[in-house]
Design an enzyme around this catalytic site. Structure first.
Site, PDB file in Angstrom:
ATOM      1  N   GLU A   1       0.167   2.406  -0.221  1.00  0.00           N
ATOM      2  CA  GLU A   1       0.188   3.182  -1.469  1.00  0.00           C
ATOM      3  C   GLU A   1      -1.215   3.733  -1.643  1.00  0.00           C
ATOM      4  O   GLU A   1      -2.131   3.002  -2.025  1.00  0.00           O
ATOM      5  CB  GLU A   1       0.581   2.276  -2.650  1.00  0.00           C
ATOM      6  CG  GLU A   1       1.957   1.664  -2.546  1.00  0.00           C
ATOM      7  CD  GLU A   1       3.082   2.660  -2.801  1.00  0.00           C
ATOM      8  OE1 GLU A   1       2.833   3.709  -3.429  1.00  0.00           O
ATOM      9  OE2 GLU A   1       4.217   2.391  -2.377  1.00  0.00           O
TER      10      GLU A   1
ATOM     11  N   CYS B   1      -4.326   6.628  -9.812  1.00  0.00           N
ATOM     12  CA  CYS B   1      -3.959   7.283  -8.542  1.00  0.00           C
ATOM     13  C   CYS B   1      -3.092   8.509  -8.757  1.00  0.00           C
ATOM     14  O   CYS B   1      -3.175   9.461  -8.002  1.00  0.00           O
ATOM     15  CB  CYS B   1      -3.253   6.284  -7.627  1.00  0.00           C
ATOM     16  SG  CYS B   1      -1.789   5.568  -8.376  1.00  0.00           S
TER      17      CYS B   1
HETATM   18  P1  NAD Z   1     -10.178   0.664  -1.673  1.00  0.00           P
HETATM   19  O1  NAD Z   1      -9.356   1.214  -0.557  1.00  0.00           O
HETATM   20  O2  NAD Z   1     -11.644   0.825  -1.624  1.00  0.00           O
HETATM   21  O3  NAD Z   1      -9.903  -0.918  -1.826  1.00  0.00           O
HETATM   22  C1  NAD Z   1      -8.616  -1.465  -1.881  1.00  0.00           C
HETATM   23  C2  NAD Z   1      -8.642  -2.884  -1.334  1.00  0.00           C
HETATM   24  O4  NAD Z   1      -9.045  -2.841   0.033  1.00  0.00           O
HETATM   25  C3  NAD Z   1      -9.581  -3.829  -2.052  1.00  0.00           C
HETATM   26  O5  NAD Z   1      -8.907  -5.053  -2.267  1.00  0.00           O
HETATM   27  C4  NAD Z   1     -10.747  -3.984  -1.093  1.00  0.00           C
HETATM   28  O6  NAD Z   1     -11.286  -5.279  -1.119  1.00  0.00           O
HETATM   29  C5  NAD Z   1     -10.136  -3.721   0.262  1.00  0.00           C
HETATM   30  N1  NAD Z   1     -11.058  -3.034   1.185  1.00  0.00           N
HETATM   31  C6  NAD Z   1     -11.997  -2.117   0.864  1.00  0.00           C
HETATM   32  N2  NAD Z   1     -12.630  -1.687   1.983  1.00  0.00           N
HETATM   33  C7  NAD Z   1     -12.071  -2.345   3.017  1.00  0.00           C
HETATM   34  C8  NAD Z   1     -12.285  -2.353   4.431  1.00  0.00           C
HETATM   35  N3  NAD Z   1     -13.206  -1.581   4.998  1.00  0.00           N
HETATM   36  N4  NAD Z   1     -11.523  -3.169   5.198  1.00  0.00           N
HETATM   37  C9  NAD Z   1     -10.572  -3.947   4.636  1.00  0.00           C
HETATM   38  N5  NAD Z   1     -10.342  -3.983   3.308  1.00  0.00           N
HETATM   39  C10 NAD Z   1     -11.070  -3.208   2.510  1.00  0.00           C
HETATM   40  O7  NAD Z   1      -9.555   1.312  -3.005  1.00  0.00           O
HETATM   41  P2  NAD Z   1     -10.059   1.154  -4.495  1.00  0.00           P
HETATM   42  O8  NAD Z   1     -11.356   1.843  -4.672  1.00  0.00           O
HETATM   43  O9  NAD Z   1      -9.945  -0.255  -4.946  1.00  0.00           O
HETATM   44  O10 NAD Z   1      -8.903   1.969  -5.255  1.00  0.00           O
HETATM   45  C11 NAD Z   1      -8.953   3.353  -5.435  1.00  0.00           C
HETATM   46  C12 NAD Z   1      -8.046   4.076  -4.470  1.00  0.00           C
HETATM   47  O11 NAD Z   1      -6.741   3.518  -4.508  1.00  0.00           O
HETATM   48  C13 NAD Z   1      -7.860   5.533  -4.836  1.00  0.00           C
HETATM   49  O12 NAD Z   1      -7.877   6.314  -3.666  1.00  0.00           O
HETATM   50  C14 NAD Z   1      -6.495   5.575  -5.480  1.00  0.00           C
HETATM   51  O13 NAD Z   1      -5.857   6.832  -5.418  1.00  0.00           O
HETATM   52  C15 NAD Z   1      -5.775   4.536  -4.702  1.00  0.00           C
HETATM   53  N6  NAD Z   1      -4.666   4.003  -5.470  1.00  0.00           N
HETATM   54  C16 NAD Z   1      -3.396   4.258  -5.069  1.00  0.00           C
HETATM   55  C17 NAD Z   1      -2.330   3.797  -5.820  1.00  0.00           C
HETATM   56  C18 NAD Z   1      -0.913   4.052  -5.439  1.00  0.00           C
HETATM   57  O14 NAD Z   1      -0.039   3.401  -6.009  1.00  0.00           O
HETATM   58  N7  NAD Z   1      -0.622   4.951  -4.525  1.00  0.00           N
HETATM   59  C19 NAD Z   1      -2.581   3.053  -6.965  1.00  0.00           C
HETATM   60  C20 NAD Z   1      -3.898   2.815  -7.333  1.00  0.00           C
HETATM   61  C21 NAD Z   1      -4.937   3.274  -6.567  1.00  0.00           C
END
Ligand code: NAD
Length: 476
Positions: free
Chosen positions: A228, A262
Site C-alpha cells: 500500500e 496517502c
Molecule cells: P516509509 O516507507 O518511510 O516507512 C514505512 C515503514 O517501513 C516504517 O515502518 C519504516 O520503519 C520501514 N522502513 C523505512 N525505511 C526502510 C528500509 N530502508 N528498509 C526496510 N524498512 C524500512 O513510509 P512513511 O514515511 O512511514 O509513510 C509515508 C508514505 O507511506 C507515503 O509515501 C504515503 O503515501 C504512504 N502511505 C500509503 C498508504 C496507503 O494505504 N497506500 C497509507 C499511508 C501512507
C-alpha cells in the site's frame, strides 16, 4: 485540543529490536499456527472482539499519543483511526462466519458429477509493517484481516510515531497471546531483520521507495505481498463543478492530518476559466476551517519531523503563494498553503508532497488533463469534480488510478465494502472488509467428484473420440 497533553517536539532516538528475540518470536508463532489454534472461527471471533474492546478502552491513551507525536487533533484521531478501526471490526465480526465458509461455485458438466468449492485457508504467520501518518489504523486494519482469516501476525509500527507505537505495543500485548499477535518496535534495521526472515505473508504500507525494498525481500522467499504505497493523487475540477462545494471537500481532504495522508489530493488540476473562482472558494473554506490564524487552530496537525518540514518549506521558495505560506520551524507548523502558477516541471510536481501544500495547475480541455495524469505514475487516488455525467464517465474510463471519488475526496476509504489499494507505483493488492479476509486467505479451489459413475470418455486409449470430445466441449 486535549489540554492535558503536550505536543512533544521530539528528537528521534530509535531503539532497534534484538534480532534473536525476533527469531524466537517468529518460531513461537509458527508452532502456534501449526498446532491449529487459529482454525476455529469461534477463536477468531473472540480475538477480534477482544481487539474491539481493547481499542475502545485505550481510546484516550491513543488520542494522547497521537497528539504527542504530531499534534493530531482528537477529532481526527477518533474519526480516521479509532472509529475507523472499530467500524472495520464491527463489519468483520458480523460477516466472518459467512466469509469463512466454503463458497460453492457453479459447475461445469465436463466434471460431471461434481461439486466445486473455494476454501479459504490462512497462510500462517504474517508480517505487517506500518507507516507513521495513520499509525494505528494502518497496522490494525491489516491485522484485523490477518486474524479474521486465521493467521498469526507480527506487527511493526513506525518508529516516527514513538508514543503511538508504544501504546500499540502495550495494547496488543495486553490483548493477545504473543504466539498469536506480537509487536516488534524499531526502525529500518529492525524491519530489515524481519524482512530477511521467511514469513507466509507480508503486508506493507509506506513509501514506494521502501515498497521496492520489501518486494525484493519477499521475492527471496516467494512470499506473497501487499504493498500500500503513495503517489501524486490529482483533484481535477471541471468548469461545471459546484466550486464552493469542491473547494470545501478538497480543503478537507488536503489539510486533514496536515496533508500527511496517502490519499490526500496532492495537486489541483482546474479548468482554466474557473481557476480564480475556485481559489477564492478555497481561501474561504480554509478560513472557515482553521480561522484567521491556522497556527492557533486546535484542528490542524503538525509536520512529523524536521526532515519533512525542511523538504516541504523548500517547495515554497520561488513559488507564487496564493494562500497561506506561513511556517514555523520550532513547532513544525506549515499553514494550509495554495501555490499558483505551477507547472509540471516544478520541484513540487516531482514527488509526493505529503504536507499541507496544494499546487494548482490548469487545463483547457478535459482530454488534456487526463493525458497529463496518464503520462505520470498511476496515482493512488483521483478526485473529479463535475456535474456532467459524460465527463465523469470519460475520467472513470480513461484515467488510471487506484480508487477515488466523483465530487468528493477520501470518502472511498470510508466504506469498508470497497476494496482499497493502489495500482502500479501506488501499490499492489487491496484490502478492507471482505477484501482483507480474502487477501490474508489462500483461496483453495477444490472439486469434489462424485463416485457413483465414472464416464470413460477422458481416459486413454482415445481411439477416434476426438471429434466427439470437440462436440462435447462446444455443447457444454
Ligand atoms: P516509509 O516507507 O518511510 O516507512 C514505512 C515503514 O517501513 C516504517 O515502518 C519504516 O520503519 C520501514 N522502513 C523505512 N525505511 C526502510 C528500509 N530502508 N528498509 C526496510 N524498512 C524500512 O513510509 P512513511 O514515511 O512511514 O509513510 C509515508 C508514505 O507511506 C507515503 O509515501 C504515503 O503515501 C504512504 N502511505 C500509503 C498508504 C496507503 O494505504 N497506500 C497509507 C499511508 C501512507
Amino acid at each position: 485540543m486535549n489540554s492535558t497533553n503536550t505536543f512533544v517536539n521530539r528528537v528521534s532516538t530509535t531503539r532497534e529490536a534484538d534480532p534473536q528475540a525476533m527469531l524466537d518470536l517468529l518460531q513461537k508463532q509458527r508452532s502456534f499456527f501449526a498446532a491449529g489454534h487459529t482454525l476455529d472461527i469461534g477463536f477468531r471471533k473472540e480475538q477480534l472482539q477482544r481487539l474491539l474492546e481493547a481499542v475502545r478502552s485505550h481510546e484516550q491513551e491513543l488520542i494522547d499519543a497521537m497528539y504527542a507525536d504530531f499534534r493530531k487533533p482528537a477529532f481526527e484521531t477518533y474519526t480516521t483511526e479509532i472509529g475507523f478501526v472499530e467500524k472495520e471490526l464491527q463489519l468483520v465480526l458480523k460477516h466472518i462466519v459467512r466469509w469463512a465458509k466454503p463458497q460453492a461455485v457453479g459447475e461445469t458438466l465436463l466434471n460431471f458429477p461434481a461439486r466445486s468449492y473455494i476454501y479459504s485457508q490462512p497462510y500462517g504467520v504474517a508480517l505487517i509493517i506500518g507507516p507513521w501518518n495513520y499509525p494505528l489504523q494502518l497496522v490494525l486494519n491489516p491485522l484485523i484481516g490477518a486474524l479474521a482469516a486465521g493467521n498469526c501476525a507480527i506487527v511493526k509500527p513506525s518508529e516516527l510515531t514513538p508514543a503511538t507505537s508504544a501504546v500499540i505495543a502495550r495494547l496488543l500485548a495486553q490483548t493477545f497471546d504473543p504466539r498469536l499477535v506480537a509487536v516488534v518496535e524499531g526502525g529500518v534495521s529492525t524491519t530489515q531483520h524481519l524482512l530477511a526472515q521467511r514469513f507466509d505473508y507480508i503486508f506493507f504500507t509506506g513509501s514506494t521507495q521502501v515498497g521496492r525494498v520489501v518486494m525484493k525481500a519477499a521475492a527471496e522467499h516467494l512470499t506473497p505481498v501487499t504493498l500500500e504505497l503513495g503517489g501524486k493523487s490529482p483533484a481535477i475540477v471541471s468548469e461545471d463543478a459546484d466550486l464552493g462545494l469542491a473547494a470545501r471537500r478538497i480543503a478537507w481532504g488536503k489539510f486533514m492530518n496536515a496533508g500527511q495522508t496517502c490519499v490526500a489530493p496532492d495537486y489541483l488540476l482546474v479548468q482554466e476559466q474557473v481557476k480564480d473562482e475556485l481559489l477564492e472558494q478555497l481561501r474561504i473554506a480554509i478560513q472557515e476551517f482553521y480561522g484567521d490564524s491556522p497556527r492557533h487552530s486546535p484542528d490542524f496537525a503538525r509536520i512529523i519531523n524536521d526532515r519533512h518540514y525542511e523538504r516541504l518549506i523548500s517547495y515554497l521558495q520561488d513559488s507564487v503563494v496564493r494562500i497561506g505560506g506561513q511556517h514555523d520551524a520550532e513547532s513544525r507548523f506549515i499553514a494550509p498553503t495554495v501555490l499558483d502558477q505551477v507547472n509540471w516541471q516544478d520541484p513540487v510536481m516531482q514527488d509526493e508532497i505529503f504536507g499541507p501544500i496544494l499546487p494548482v495547475l490548469t487545463y483547457t480541455h478535459l482530454n488534456e488533463a487526463i493525458q497529463e495524469v496518464n503520462a505520470r505514475e498511476k496515482p493512488l487516488a483521483l478526485y473529479f469534480f463535475s456535474s456532467d455525467k459524460w465527463q465523469q464517465q470519460q475520467v472513470l474510463e480513461q484515467a488510471h488510478f487506484g480508487g477515488g471519488c466523483i465530487n468528493d475526496t477520501i470518502s472511498h476509504l470510508i466504506n469498508p465494502r470497497l476494496p482499497f489499494g493502489g495500482v502500479g507505483e501506488s501499490g499492489v493488492g487491496s484490502y478492507h472488509g471482505k477484501a482483507s479476509f480474502e487477501l490474508f486467505s489462500n483461496l483453495k479451489s477444490v472439486v469434489h467428484r462424485g463416485t457413483w459413475i465414472d464416464l470413460p470418455l477422458r481416459y486413454p486409449p482415445y481411439g477416434n473420440r476426438l471429434s466427439l470430445i470437440r462436440k462435447v466441449f462446444k455443447w457444454l
